[in-house]
Design a protein around this motif. Structure first.
Motif, PDB file in Angstrom:
ATOM      1  N   ASP A   1      -7.495   2.223  -3.785  1.00 24.80           N
ATOM      2  CA  ASP A   1      -6.856   3.288  -4.569  1.00 24.80           C
ATOM      3  C   ASP A   1      -5.340   3.318  -4.401  1.00 24.80           C
ATOM      4  OD1 ASP A   1      -9.294   4.107  -5.502  1.00 24.80           O
ATOM      5  OD2 ASP A   1      -9.554   5.717  -4.034  1.00 24.80           O
ATOM      6  N   ARG A   2      -4.824   2.573  -3.433  1.00 21.91           N
ATOM      7  CA  ARG A   2      -3.392   2.693  -3.122  1.00 21.91           C
ATOM      8  C   ARG A   2      -2.596   1.389  -3.172  1.00 21.91           C
ATOM      9  NH1 ARG A   2      -6.272   6.403  -0.987  1.00 21.91           N
ATOM     10  NH2 ARG A   2      -5.515   8.549  -0.747  1.00 21.91           N
TER      11      ARG A   2
ATOM     12  N   TYR B   1      -4.559  -4.850  -7.591  1.00 28.72           N
ATOM     13  CA  TYR B   1      -5.427  -5.930  -7.121  1.00 28.72           C
ATOM     14  C   TYR B   1      -5.707  -5.658  -5.651  1.00 28.72           C
ATOM     15  CZ  TYR B   1      -6.566 -11.034  -7.179  1.00 28.72           C
ATOM     16  OH  TYR B   1      -7.159 -12.260  -7.145  1.00 28.72           O
ATOM     17  N   PHE B   2      -6.813  -5.185  -5.166  1.00 25.70           N
ATOM     18  CA  PHE B   2      -8.119  -5.140  -5.758  1.00 25.70           C
ATOM     19  C   PHE B   2      -8.577  -3.726  -6.043  1.00 25.70           C
ATOM     20  CE2 PHE B   2      -7.887  -9.043  -3.370  1.00 25.70           C
ATOM     21  CZ  PHE B   2      -8.316  -9.937  -4.327  1.00 25.70           C
ATOM     22  N   TYR B   3      -8.500  -3.328  -7.259  1.00 26.34           N
ATOM     23  CA  TYR B   3      -8.986  -2.039  -7.724  1.00 26.34           C
ATOM     24  C   TYR B   3      -9.666  -2.268  -9.050  1.00 26.34           C
ATOM     25  CZ  TYR B   3      -9.079   2.542  -9.827  1.00 26.34           C
ATOM     26  OH  TYR B   3      -9.500   3.688 -10.447  1.00 26.34           O
TER      27      TYR B   3
ATOM     28  N   GLU C   1     -19.488   4.109   1.957  1.00 24.85           N
ATOM     29  CA  GLU C   1     -19.855   3.353   3.162  1.00 24.85           C
ATOM     30  C   GLU C   1     -18.716   2.443   3.618  1.00 24.85           C
ATOM     31  OE1 GLU C   1     -23.589   1.483   2.339  1.00 24.85           O
ATOM     32  OE2 GLU C   1     -24.666   3.387   2.512  1.00 24.85           O
ATOM     33  N   THR C   2     -17.763   2.196   2.751  1.00 25.93           N
ATOM     34  CA  THR C   2     -16.590   1.392   3.135  1.00 25.93           C
ATOM     35  C   THR C   2     -15.327   2.202   2.814  1.00 25.93           C
ATOM     36  OG1 THR C   2     -16.592   0.312   0.970  1.00 25.93           O
ATOM     37  CG2 THR C   2     -17.758  -0.826   2.748  1.00 25.93           C
ATOM     38  N   PRO C   3     -15.111   3.288   3.590  1.00 28.69           N
ATOM     39  CA  PRO C   3     -13.999   4.197   3.256  1.00 28.69           C
ATOM     40  C   PRO C   3     -12.623   3.545   3.306  1.00 28.69           C
ATOM     41  CG  PRO C   3     -14.984   4.767   5.402  1.00 28.69           C
ATOM     42  CD  PRO C   3     -15.883   3.754   4.763  1.00 28.69           C
ATOM     43  N   VAL C   4     -12.432   2.584   4.195  1.00 27.91           N
ATOM     44  CA  VAL C   4     -11.106   1.955   4.285  1.00 27.91           C
ATOM     45  C   VAL C   4     -10.849   1.104   3.040  1.00 27.91           C
ATOM     46  CG1 VAL C   4      -9.616   0.418   5.623  1.00 27.91           C
ATOM     47  CG2 VAL C   4     -11.193   1.961   6.818  1.00 27.91           C
ATOM     48  N   ALA C   5     -11.863   0.344   2.626  1.00 29.57           N
ATOM     49  CA  ALA C   5     -11.728  -0.472   1.412  1.00 29.57           C
ATOM     50  C   ALA C   5     -11.442   0.425   0.214  1.00 29.57           C
ATOM     51  CB  ALA C   5     -12.999  -1.286   1.179  1.00 29.57           C
TER      52      ALA C   5
ATOM     53  N   VAL D   1       0.868  -1.186   0.000  1.00 32.72           N
ATOM     54  CA  VAL D   1       0.000   0.000   0.000  1.00 32.72           C
ATOM     55  C   VAL D   1       0.899   1.229   0.000  1.00 32.72           C
ATOM     56  CG1 VAL D   1      -1.803   1.268   1.222  1.00 32.72           C
ATOM     57  CG2 VAL D   1      -1.808  -1.250   1.256  1.00 32.72           C
ATOM     58  N   PHE D   2       0.670   2.111  -0.978  1.00 31.60           N
ATOM     59  CA  PHE D   2       1.473   3.331  -1.103  1.00 31.60           C
ATOM     60  C   PHE D   2       0.735   4.507  -0.483  1.00 31.60           C
ATOM     61  CE2 PHE D   2       2.903   0.429  -4.317  1.00 31.60           C
ATOM     62  CZ  PHE D   2       4.280   0.590  -4.321  1.00 31.60           C
ATOM     63  N   HIS D   3       1.257   4.976   0.647  1.00 29.66           N
ATOM     64  CA  HIS D   3       0.705   6.187   1.257  1.00 29.66           C
ATOM     65  C   HIS D   3       1.477   7.355   0.659  1.00 29.66           C
ATOM     66  CE1 HIS D   3      -1.596   3.765   4.146  1.00 29.66           C
ATOM     67  NE2 HIS D   3      -0.507   3.032   4.315  1.00 29.66           N
TER      68      HIS D   3
END
Ligand SMILES: *Cc1c(COP(=O)(O)O)cnc(C)c1O
Length: 372
Positions: free
Chosen positions: A341-342, A313-315, A332-336, A286-288
Motif C-alpha cells: 500500500d505504500r 510495484y508490487f500493488y 495473514e501477511t500484514p507487512v506485505a 516506501v512512503f510512511h
C-alpha cells in the motif's frame, strides 16, 4: 508539458550490431529449435552468471512453471505475495497450493523467522523471491529446506548479474529462475532461464520445454513448448556485450536518487549490503505517510500529472488479486500488505538523464512538504 518519463526503457543494441548478429540466419534459415544463437547465448550466460548449468526458455514465467513441474512438487509451497503475478500463478498452475509467508519490513524478501510455522506434512518446497534484486536470507532458507527436506526454487527474475558473497546468485537453491523480459536489466525481448546443478533435473526441464523430443524418432516425455528462438537469443548476445556498462549507468542514476532522498523523514529506501554485487534494477521507495506528510498515492498522482510514470510495484499483493482474494486472507501477511500500500518504484533505466531524476525528486519532495 515536459516529455513523458516512463518507469523503464528497454535496453537495445545499435541496429547495426543486431543486424550483424542476425545476418547468418538469412543463410541458414535456422529460426528456432536450439540453433547456433541459442547455443552461443547459453554458453555465454553460463559463464557470466557463474552457474553450473543454464537452460534458456521462452520467458521467465515458463522458467518458474516448468521448473516446479520438473521437480515434481506436490501439495503446498511456501512463498510470498509481495511479488509479480507470475510467482503465484506458476505455483497455482502446477496444481499446488501457495502458502503465503510474510516479508521482512526492511528488504521485502521472505521473513525467514515465519517459515517454519507454515510447514506441514504437505509442504514440498519454498519459492522465495529476490525482490528488487534484494537477496533473500539464503543460509537460513538452506537450513530450513535441509531440515524438512524441501526443494528451493528462487524467483531470481530481478537479480541478473548479481553475486552474493562472490558467487553467482543463480547458483543458490535447487533452481534459480531468471526473466529476460524487455523491462528487465538484461533482456532477450522475451525470455528466461533456469539455473541448476542436477543434470537429471536438466533433462526433465528440457523435455518440458521441447515436447519431450530427444531425437526424430524418440519422444520420451509429455512436454510443452517453451523454447527460446534465434532472434531472441541474438538480442541477448548483443545486450550481454553491454551489460556491465548498462549496470554502471543504472548505478549512477540510483546513486543520484539516493543522494537526494536518503535521510528524508518518512521515506524508506532499499537497503544496501556489502556482500551483494547489485544490478540496480529498481528504485523502490516506501512512503510512511504519517512522517512524510503525503501518501504513496499522493506522490503517484503528482508525478503522473507531470507526465512521470512511477509504478505501484508490487500493488496489489498477489493474495488480494481478484482470482485469489476469496481463497487467501491478506491480513495473514500484514507487512506485505503494508508495504504494497505504500511502495512506489521510481523511473530507472540506464539512460535516464540526471536532470530527470532531479525533477522526479523535486516533485516527490514537494509533495511531502505541501501535503503535510
Ligand atoms: C518479470 C518477472 C517474472 C516473469 O518473467 P517473464 O519473463 O515476464 O515471464 C517472474 N517473477 C518476477 C518477480 C518478475 O519480476
Amino acid at each position: 508539458m515536459k516529455d513523458t518519463i516512463l518507469v523503464t526503457r528497454s535496453s537495445m543494441p545499435s541496429l547495426e550490431e543486431f543486424m550483424e548478429e542476425i545476418a547468418p540466419i538469412w543463410e541458414s534459415h535456422w529460426l528456432t529449435n536450439m540453433g547456433p544463437e541459442h547455443t552461443k547465448l547459453q554458453e555465454q550466460l553460463q559463464e557470466y552468471l557463474q552457474v553450473e548449468h543454464v537452460d534458456l526458455l521462452t520467458n521467465g514465467h515458463m522458467a518458474l512453471e516448468l521448473s516446479m513441474q520438473a521437480l515434481g512438487l506436490r501439495g503446498e509451497v511456501i512463498t510470498t505475495p509481495f511479488t509479480f503475478a507470475s510467482t503465484t500463478h506458476a505455483i497455482v498452475r502446477n496444481g499446488l497450493k501457495p502458502v503465503f509467508c510474510d516479508v521482512d519490513p526492511e528488504d521485502f524478501t521472505i521473513d525467514v523467522s515465519k517459515i517454519e510455522d507454515l510447514i506441514t506434512e504437505r509442504t514440498s518446497a519454498i519459492v522465495p523471491v529476490h525482490v528488487y534484486g534484494n537477496i533473500c536470507r539464503i543460509e537460513e532458507i538452506e537450513r530450513i529446506a535441509e531440515k524438512y527436506s524441501l526443494k528451493v526454487i528462487y524467483d531470481a527474475a530481478h537479480t541478473f548479474g548479481e553475486t552474493y558473497k562472490g558467487r553467482g546468485i543463480g547458483s543458490y537453491g535447487d533452481v534459480s529462475c531468471f526473466s529476460f523480459h524487455a523491462t528487465k536489466v538484461f533482456n532477450t525481448i522475451e525470455g528466461g532461464a533456469v539455473c541448476f546443478r542436477d543434470p537429471e533435473f536438466g533433462r526433465k526441464l528440457y523435455n518440458l520445454k521441447n515436447f519431450g523430443i530427444r531425437s526424430q524418432e524418440c519422444v520420451e516425455a509429455v512436454g510443452a513448448n517453451a523454447k527460446m528462438n534465434e532472434f531472441c537469443a541474438a538480442m541477448g548476445i548483443c545486450n550481454l556485450r553491454h551489460i556491465d556498462a548498462e549496470i554502471r549507468k543504472r548505478e549512477a542514476v540510483s546513486t543520484h536518487y539516493r543522494e537526494r532522498l536518503a535521510g528524508v523523514k518518512g521515506l524508506q529506501l532499499n537497503p544496501v549490503r556489502d556482500d551483494v554485487k547489485c544490478n540496480y534494477g529498481y528504485f523502490p521507495v516506501v512512503f510512511h505517510e504519517e512522517e512524510f506528510g503525503a501518501s504513496r498515492d499522493d506522490v503517484f498522482l503528482a508525478l503522473k500529472q507531470e507526465g512521470i510514470a512511477a509504478r505501484k510495484y508490487f500493488y496489489p499483493i498477489t493474495s488480494s488479486f481478484e482470482c485469489y482474494r476469496d481463497l487467501y486472507d491478506v491480513d495473514e501477511t500484514p507487512v506485505a500488505k503494508y508495504l504494497g500500500d505504500r511502495v512506489l518504484t521510481l523511473p530507472l533505466y540506464a539512460d535516464l538523464p540526471p536532470e530527470d531524476a532531479d525533477r522526479i525528486c523535486d516533485i516527490l519532495l514537494r509533495c511531502g512538504s505541501s501535503c503535510g
